[in-house]
Design a protein around this motif. Structure first.
Motif, mmCIF file in Angstrom:
data_model
loop_
_atom_site.group_PDB
_atom_site.id
_atom_site.type_symbol
_atom_site.label_atom_id
_atom_site.label_comp_id
_atom_site.label_asym_id
_atom_site.label_seq_id
_atom_site.Cartn_x
_atom_site.Cartn_y
_atom_site.Cartn_z
ATOM 1 N N ASP A 127 0.900 -1.262 -0.038
ATOM 2 C CA ASP A 127 -0.055 0.140 -0.083
ATOM 3 C C ASP A 127 0.854 1.264 0.146
ATOM 4 N N GLY A 128 2.151 1.093 0.319
ATOM 5 C CA GLY A 128 3.028 2.223 0.391
ATOM 6 C C GLY A 128 2.592 3.045 1.712
ATOM 7 N N GLU A 129 3.421 4.156 1.930
ATOM 8 C CA GLU A 129 3.358 5.017 2.995
ATOM 9 C C GLU A 129 2.988 6.604 2.626
ATOM 10 N N VAL A 130 3.818 7.413 3.244
ATOM 11 C CA VAL A 130 3.567 8.931 2.846
ATOM 12 C C VAL A 130 4.831 9.308 2.138
ATOM 13 N N ASP A 131 5.932 8.697 2.027
ATOM 14 C CA ASP A 131 7.249 9.441 1.468
ATOM 15 C C ASP A 131 7.108 9.119 0.041
ATOM 16 N N CYS A 132 7.277 10.096 -0.832
ATOM 17 C CA CYS A 132 7.329 9.967 -2.354
ATOM 18 C C CYS A 132 8.471 8.915 -2.924
ATOM 19 N N CYS A 133 9.596 8.911 -2.444
ATOM 20 C CA CYS A 133 10.579 8.014 -2.907
ATOM 21 C C CYS A 133 10.325 6.658 -2.449
ATOM 22 N N ILE A 134 9.843 6.321 -1.362
ATOM 23 C CA ILE A 134 9.706 5.267 -0.758
ATOM 24 C C ILE A 134 8.477 4.298 -1.586
ATOM 25 N N ASN A 135 7.406 5.358 -1.951
ATOM 26 C CA ASN A 135 6.196 4.916 -2.686
ATOM 27 C C ASN A 135 6.604 4.723 -4.010
ATOM 28 N N ALA A 136 7.682 5.509 -4.575
ATOM 29 C CA ALA A 136 8.024 5.147 -5.973
ATOM 30 C C ALA A 136 8.878 3.853 -6.146
ATOM 31 N N PHE A 137 9.651 3.766 -5.214
ATOM 32 C CA PHE A 137 10.315 2.264 -5.244
ATOM 33 C C PHE A 137 9.542 1.154 -5.068
ATOM 34 N N THR A 138 8.469 1.155 -4.191
ATOM 35 C CA THR A 138 7.373 0.019 -3.985
ATOM 36 C C THR A 138 6.566 -0.144 -5.436
ATOM 37 N N LEU A 139 6.212 1.128 -5.874
ATOM 38 C CA LEU A 139 5.425 1.061 -7.160
ATOM 39 C C LEU A 139 6.334 0.235 -8.220
ATOM 40 N N ALA A 140 7.555 0.715 -8.379
ATOM 41 C CA ALA A 140 8.346 0.078 -9.559
ATOM 42 C C ALA A 140 8.499 -1.658 -9.205
ATOM 43 N N ALA A 158 -2.205 12.257 -7.275
ATOM 44 C CA ALA A 158 -2.983 12.850 -6.263
ATOM 45 C C ALA A 158 -2.298 13.707 -5.130
ATOM 46 N N HIS A 159 -0.727 13.419 -5.247
ATOM 47 C CA HIS A 159 -0.043 14.197 -4.455
ATOM 48 C C HIS A 159 1.049 15.138 -5.297
ATOM 49 N N GLN A 160 0.795 15.113 -6.348
ATOM 50 C CA GLN A 160 1.621 15.955 -7.436
ATOM 51 C C GLN A 160 1.472 17.497 -6.818
ATOM 52 N N LEU A 161 2.574 18.129 -6.547
ATOM 53 C CA LEU A 161 2.469 19.610 -6.251
ATOM 54 C C LEU A 161 2.375 20.361 -7.336
ATOM 55 N N PRO A 162 1.825 21.669 -6.970
ATOM 56 C CA PRO A 162 1.360 22.564 -8.318
ATOM 57 C C PRO A 162 2.394 22.938 -9.238
ATOM 58 N N ASP A 163 3.874 22.660 -8.916
ATOM 59 C CA ASP A 163 4.993 23.055 -9.628
ATOM 60 C C ASP A 163 5.383 22.061 -10.632
ATOM 61 N N GLY A 164 4.464 20.785 -10.375
ATOM 62 C CA GLY A 164 4.584 19.713 -11.293
ATOM 63 C C GLY A 164 5.431 18.324 -10.724
ATOM 64 N N GLY A 165 6.097 18.735 -9.677
ATOM 65 C CA GLY A 165 6.924 17.618 -9.106
ATOM 66 C C GLY A 165 6.192 17.067 -7.748
ATOM 67 N N TRP A 166 7.403 16.599 -6.996
ATOM 68 C CA TRP A 166 6.976 15.931 -5.749
ATOM 69 C C TRP A 166 7.913 16.287 -4.460
ATOM 70 N N ASN A 167 7.700 16.237 -3.506
ATOM 71 C CA ASN A 167 8.545 16.378 -2.458
ATOM 72 C C ASN A 167 8.094 15.465 -1.242
ATOM 73 N N CYS A 168 9.216 14.789 -0.792
ATOM 74 C CA CYS A 168 8.660 13.736 0.265
ATOM 75 C C CYS A 168 8.509 14.405 1.671
ATOM 76 N N TRP A 170 6.236 16.689 1.891
ATOM 77 C CA TRP A 170 4.808 17.342 1.535
ATOM 78 C C TRP A 170 3.924 17.098 2.937
ATOM 79 N N VAL A 171 4.088 15.976 3.538
ATOM 80 C CA VAL A 171 3.501 15.783 4.737
ATOM 81 C C VAL A 171 4.000 16.719 6.028
ATOM 82 N N GLU A 172 5.027 17.276 5.905
ATOM 83 C CA GLU A 172 5.290 18.165 6.739
ATOM 84 C C GLU A 172 5.139 19.698 6.256
ATOM 85 N N GLY A 173 4.199 19.812 5.295
ATOM 86 C CA GLY A 173 3.636 21.095 4.753
ATOM 87 C C GLY A 173 4.379 21.608 3.555
ATOM 88 N N SER A 174 5.504 21.066 3.020
ATOM 89 C CA SER A 174 6.285 21.666 2.077
ATOM 90 C C SER A 174 5.468 21.585 0.723
#
Length: 325
Positions: A127-140, A158-168, A170-174
């Motif tokens: 199911d993954g967790e909240v970290d983008c990198c961890i979820n990406a590794f798990t997806l692959a 669903a978790h892509q940021l407005p500038d088009g990328g991601w940040n691990c 995000w859960v801290e408010g980035s």
């Protein structure tokens, strides 16, 4: 870019995990030749050593992202110490990168579904967790092993940021993306797409993330034009999670071949950082080693010519120069 014969022979004189890729991508070997070498990853050398370390429950080192019993407040968790690279996710990343046939790990996806939980909130592995990198590794890794990770794939748009990328973070408010998180995210999406066909929504998300990186030329801040950081042109293997121009170009090569598109001209400056790092003897150096506990070293110490870095650099240049010719 044509490799000198001594350098190519040096690359071919390597573990099957690397040799089959050199045969396929640089030496032009027939498919039956490189596939035979690839099959040896499961029974010889580095691949066989990692496979032998798998736990009965399907994990490595007893944990999902960290080894069982890891002390999150101990010396190993202090800044600069480096995290351990021995647990399940990192080991699967490595075996997938080395081209191990997923059939060798038949049953592992089911075992991980039953036995493995994330250190974050004890969440189920696939199911993954909240970290983008961890979820990406798990997806692959899930796409590779045949696990049902469709819901995790949908997590990325669903978790892509407005500038088009991601940040691990995000859960801290980035709300600003990270090149590290974005590179790992688009790599995971590409792997899922290649294995399953993906969807238009996932493809759009990947392309938007790639555009985020291209706007920065893989090198520079959009706002000032200054370098992203001193680490951006430091090359090492294994790549782990760390962004570099070589790591990013390796992805853009794979994405270009998958999409059937020409190399984006905005990659030109990043390509030249790779070309400039070539040594007079035609090799590239290992310039850094990410600290942390490993099962065993798979490449040379910093300062020495690296077969792995040389392979990735030469392959990127062959793709780029070949498209221009």
């Amino acid at each position: 870019m044509a490799l000198d014969r001594p350098v190519l022979d040096w690359l071919l004189d390597s573990d099957p995990a690397l040799r089959w890729q050199v045969e396929r991508d640089l030496a032009g070997a027939p498919e039956d030749v490189w596939r035979a070498t690839r099959a040896r990853v499961a029974t010889e050398g580095l691949g066989a050593r990692l496979l032998a370390l798998q736990d009965d429950d399907g994990q490595w080192a007893g944990g999902a992202y960290f080894p069982r019993g890891y002390d999150f407040h101990g010396p190993e968790a202090q800044p600069g110490a480096g995290q351990p690279w021995t647990a399940t996710t990192w080991t699967l990343n490595t075996l997938r990168d080395w081209g191990l046939d997923a059939g060798v790990l038949a049953g592992t996806a089911g075992k991980l579904k039953e036995h493995s939980r994330w250190e974050y909130d004890d969440l189920p592995y696939w199911d993954g967790e909240v970290d983008c990198c961890i979820n990406a590794f798990t997806l692959a890794n899930g796409a590779w092993l045949g696990a049902d990770v469709a819901a995790l794939a949908d997590w990325f748009p669903a978790h892509q940021l407005p500038d088009g990328g991601w940040n691990c973070e995000w859960v801290e408010g980035s709300t600003r993306s990270s090149v590290h998180s974005t590179l790992n995210s688009v790599k995971g999406l590409l792997s899922y797409e290649a294995a399953t066909g993906g969807s238009d929504a996932l493809r759009d998300a990947r392309h938007a993330g790639e555009e985020y990186l291209l706007e920065r030329r893989l090198l520079r801040r959009v706002t000032t034009g200054e370098p992203l950081g001193p680490w951006v042109t430091v090359f090492c293997y294994p790549f782990r999670w760390l962004f570099s121009t070589l790591h990013a170009l390796d992805h853009f090569r794979a994405a270009s071949l998958h999409d059937g598109t020409a190399p984006d001209p905005r990659l030109a400056e990043a390509v030249e950082t790779v070309r400039a790092a070539r040594q007079p003897d035609g090799t590239w150096l290992q310039e850094h080693r990410m600290p942390g506990r490993v099962w065993f070293e798979v490449d040379v110490p910093p300062g020495e010519p690296s077969r792995w870095v040389t392979f990735h650099a030469a392959r990127v240049l062959a793709w780029w120069d070949g498209a221009a010719s």
